[in-house]
Design a protein around this motif. Sequence first.
Motif, PDB file in Angstrom:
ATOM      1  N   CYS A   1       0.850  -1.199   0.000  1.00 60.81           N
ATOM      2  CA  CYS A   1       0.000   0.000   0.000  1.00 60.81           C
ATOM      3  C   CYS A   1       0.883   1.245   0.000  1.00 60.81           C
ATOM      4  O   CYS A   1       1.816   1.366   0.792  1.00 60.81           O
ATOM      5  CB  CYS A   1      -0.888   0.006   1.235  1.00 60.81           C
ATOM      6  SG  CYS A   1      -1.782   1.557   1.471  1.00 60.81           S
ATOM      7  N   GLU A   2       0.587   2.164  -0.916  1.00 61.46           N
ATOM      8  CA  GLU A   2       1.379   3.398  -0.967  1.00 61.46           C
ATOM      9  C   GLU A   2       0.563   4.613  -0.541  1.00 61.46           C
ATOM     10  O   GLU A   2       0.931   5.744  -0.813  1.00 61.46           O
ATOM     11  CB  GLU A   2       1.981   3.608  -2.352  1.00 61.46           C
ATOM     12  CG  GLU A   2       0.951   3.752  -3.455  1.00 61.46           C
ATOM     13  CD  GLU A   2       1.556   4.012  -4.827  1.00 61.46           C
ATOM     14  OE1 GLU A   2       0.803   4.456  -5.709  1.00 61.46           O
ATOM     15  OE2 GLU A   2       2.760   3.780  -5.001  1.00 61.46           O
ATOM     16  N   ALA A   3      -0.572   4.362   0.108  1.00 62.83           N
ATOM     17  CA  ALA A   3      -1.377   5.412   0.741  1.00 62.83           C
ATOM     18  C   ALA A   3      -1.793   6.510  -0.224  1.00 62.83           C
ATOM     19  O   ALA A   3      -1.858   7.684   0.141  1.00 62.83           O
ATOM     20  CB  ALA A   3      -0.626   6.003   1.941  1.00 62.83           C
ATOM     21  N   ASN A   4      -2.107   6.118  -1.460  1.00 65.78           N
ATOM     22  CA  ASN A   4      -2.555   7.128  -2.432  1.00 65.78           C
ATOM     23  C   ASN A   4      -4.044   7.454  -2.312  1.00 65.78           C
ATOM     24  O   ASN A   4      -4.549   8.330  -3.010  1.00 65.78           O
ATOM     25  CB  ASN A   4      -2.214   6.658  -3.848  1.00 65.78           C
ATOM     26  CG  ASN A   4      -2.765   5.280  -4.117  1.00 65.78           C
ATOM     27  OD1 ASN A   4      -3.876   4.958  -3.703  1.00 65.78           O
ATOM     28  ND2 ASN A   4      -1.982   4.445  -4.790  1.00 65.78           N
ATOM     29  N   ALA A   5      -4.743   6.735  -1.451  1.00 64.92           N
ATOM     30  CA  ALA A   5      -6.123   7.066  -1.060  1.00 64.92           C
ATOM     31  C   ALA A   5      -7.162   6.862  -2.157  1.00 64.92           C
ATOM     32  O   ALA A   5      -8.271   7.381  -2.065  1.00 64.92           O
ATOM     33  CB  ALA A   5      -6.212   8.488  -0.509  1.00 64.92           C
ATOM     34  N   VAL A   6      -6.820   6.073  -3.169  1.00 63.55           N
ATOM     35  CA  VAL A   6      -7.840   5.735  -4.167  1.00 63.55           C
ATOM     36  C   VAL A   6      -9.024   5.043  -3.489  1.00 63.55           C
ATOM     37  O   VAL A   6     -10.187   5.356  -3.746  1.00 63.55           O
ATOM     38  CB  VAL A   6      -7.243   4.841  -5.273  1.00 63.55           C
ATOM     39  CG1 VAL A   6      -8.329   4.303  -6.192  1.00 63.55           C
ATOM     40  CG2 VAL A   6      -6.194   5.620  -6.068  1.00 63.55           C
ATOM     41  N   CYS A   7      -8.728   4.120  -2.602  1.00 68.43           N
ATOM     42  CA  CYS A   7      -9.797   3.382  -1.913  1.00 68.43           C
ATOM     43  C   CYS A   7     -10.664   4.325  -1.082  1.00 68.43           C
ATOM     44  O   CYS A   7     -11.884   4.196  -1.057  1.00 68.43           O
ATOM     45  CB  CYS A   7      -9.216   2.276  -1.051  1.00 68.43           C
ATOM     46  SG  CYS A   7      -7.947   2.817   0.120  1.00 68.43           S
TER      47      CYS A   7
ATOM     48  N   VAL B   1      -7.210   7.308   4.882  1.00 71.17           N
ATOM     49  CA  VAL B   1      -5.765   7.540   4.892  1.00 71.17           C
ATOM     50  C   VAL B   1      -5.534   8.801   5.723  1.00 71.17           C
ATOM     51  O   VAL B   1      -6.079   9.865   5.421  1.00 71.17           O
ATOM     52  CB  VAL B   1      -5.212   7.710   3.469  1.00 71.17           C
ATOM     53  CG1 VAL B   1      -3.720   8.045   3.520  1.00 71.17           C
ATOM     54  CG2 VAL B   1      -5.445   6.437   2.651  1.00 71.17           C
TER      55      VAL B   1
ATOM     56  N   LEU C   1      -2.948   3.959   6.185  1.00 71.18           N
ATOM     57  CA  LEU C   1      -4.297   3.513   5.823  1.00 71.18           C
ATOM     58  C   LEU C   1      -4.958   2.831   7.012  1.00 71.18           C
ATOM     59  O   LEU C   1      -4.356   1.975   7.664  1.00 71.18           O
ATOM     60  CB  LEU C   1      -4.215   2.522   4.650  1.00 71.18           C
ATOM     61  CG  LEU C   1      -5.527   1.822   4.299  1.00 71.18           C
ATOM     62  CD1 LEU C   1      -6.567   2.811   3.796  1.00 71.18           C
ATOM     63  CD2 LEU C   1      -5.285   0.716   3.283  1.00 71.18           C
TER      64      LEU C   1
ATOM     65  N   CYS D   1      -7.591  -0.453  -6.574  1.00 66.72           N
ATOM     66  CA  CYS D   1      -6.321  -0.154  -5.903  1.00 66.72           C
ATOM     67  C   CYS D   1      -5.174  -0.345  -6.885  1.00 66.72           C
ATOM     68  O   CYS D   1      -4.964  -1.442  -7.388  1.00 66.72           O
ATOM     69  CB  CYS D   1      -6.133  -1.060  -4.691  1.00 66.72           C
ATOM     70  SG  CYS D   1      -4.483  -0.889  -3.971  1.00 66.72           S
ATOM     71  N   PRO D   2      -4.414   0.697  -7.165  1.00 68.93           N
ATOM     72  CA  PRO D   2      -3.349   0.587  -8.166  1.00 68.93           C
ATOM     73  C   PRO D   2      -2.211  -0.320  -7.735  1.00 68.93           C
ATOM     74  O   PRO D   2      -1.426  -0.756  -8.572  1.00 68.93           O
ATOM     75  CB  PRO D   2      -2.871   2.034  -8.342  1.00 68.93           C
ATOM     76  CG  PRO D   2      -3.420   2.806  -7.219  1.00 68.93           C
ATOM     77  CD  PRO D   2      -4.570   2.041  -6.615  1.00 68.93           C
ATOM     78  N   LYS D   3      -2.132  -0.627  -6.466  1.00 67.44           N
ATOM     79  CA  LYS D   3      -1.068  -1.506  -5.971  1.00 67.44           C
ATOM     80  C   LYS D   3      -1.573  -2.923  -5.683  1.00 67.44           C
ATOM     81  O   LYS D   3      -0.815  -3.759  -5.209  1.00 67.44           O
ATOM     82  CB  LYS D   3      -0.453  -0.922  -4.688  1.00 67.44           C
ATOM     83  CG  LYS D   3       0.087   0.490  -4.841  1.00 67.44           C
ATOM     84  CD  LYS D   3       1.192   0.561  -5.870  1.00 67.44           C
ATOM     85  CE  LYS D   3       2.457  -0.082  -5.321  1.00 67.44           C
ATOM     86  NZ  LYS D   3       3.576   0.040  -6.274  1.00 67.44           N
TER      87      LYS D   3
ATOM     88  N   ALA E   1      -3.301  -3.895  -3.284  1.00 67.42           N
ATOM     89  CA  ALA E   1      -3.013  -4.143  -1.866  1.00 67.42           C
ATOM     90  C   ALA E   1      -4.227  -4.657  -1.103  1.00 67.42           C
ATOM     91  O   ALA E   1      -4.093  -5.098   0.029  1.00 67.42           O
ATOM     92  CB  ALA E   1      -2.523  -2.849  -1.214  1.00 67.42           C
ATOM     93  N   LEU E   2      -5.402  -4.588  -1.715  1.00 68.69           N
ATOM     94  CA  LEU E   2      -6.640  -4.953  -1.012  1.00 68.69           C
ATOM     95  C   LEU E   2      -7.184  -6.269  -1.522  1.00 68.69           C
ATOM     96  O   LEU E   2      -7.098  -6.575  -2.714  1.00 68.69           O
ATOM     97  CB  LEU E   2      -7.702  -3.860  -1.232  1.00 68.69           C
ATOM     98  CG  LEU E   2      -7.353  -2.465  -0.737  1.00 68.69           C
ATOM     99  CD1 LEU E   2      -8.425  -1.472  -1.165  1.00 68.69           C
ATOM    100  CD2 LEU E   2      -7.189  -2.469   0.767  1.00 68.69           C
TER     101      LEU E   2
END
Length: 64
Positions: A10-16, A26, A32, A54-56, A58-59
């Motif tokens: 997770c890079e905490a970009n807050a898309v979610c 976030v 997160l 999620c672009p990574k 991570a979810l």
Amino acid sequence: MKIKVDYDVCEANAVCMGLAPDVFEVDEDDNLHVLLPEPPRETLDRVRHAVRSCPKAALSLHDE
Ligand code: SF4
């Protein structure tokens, strides 16, 4: 259903958070927080959308 987060990616970009702000948050320090780890039924469409978006990747959602 239970939400799992791979915090290593997770890079905490807050898309979610943008897609389901009642479930994901976030904070100011880029951490997160899953506000509803077992999201209620009425949130699941948004949660699934957030998981897919999620672009990574991570979810994930799991049956428990
Ligand atoms: S969208 Fe993915 S990478 Fe971005 S904050 Fe949420 S879990 Fe982390």
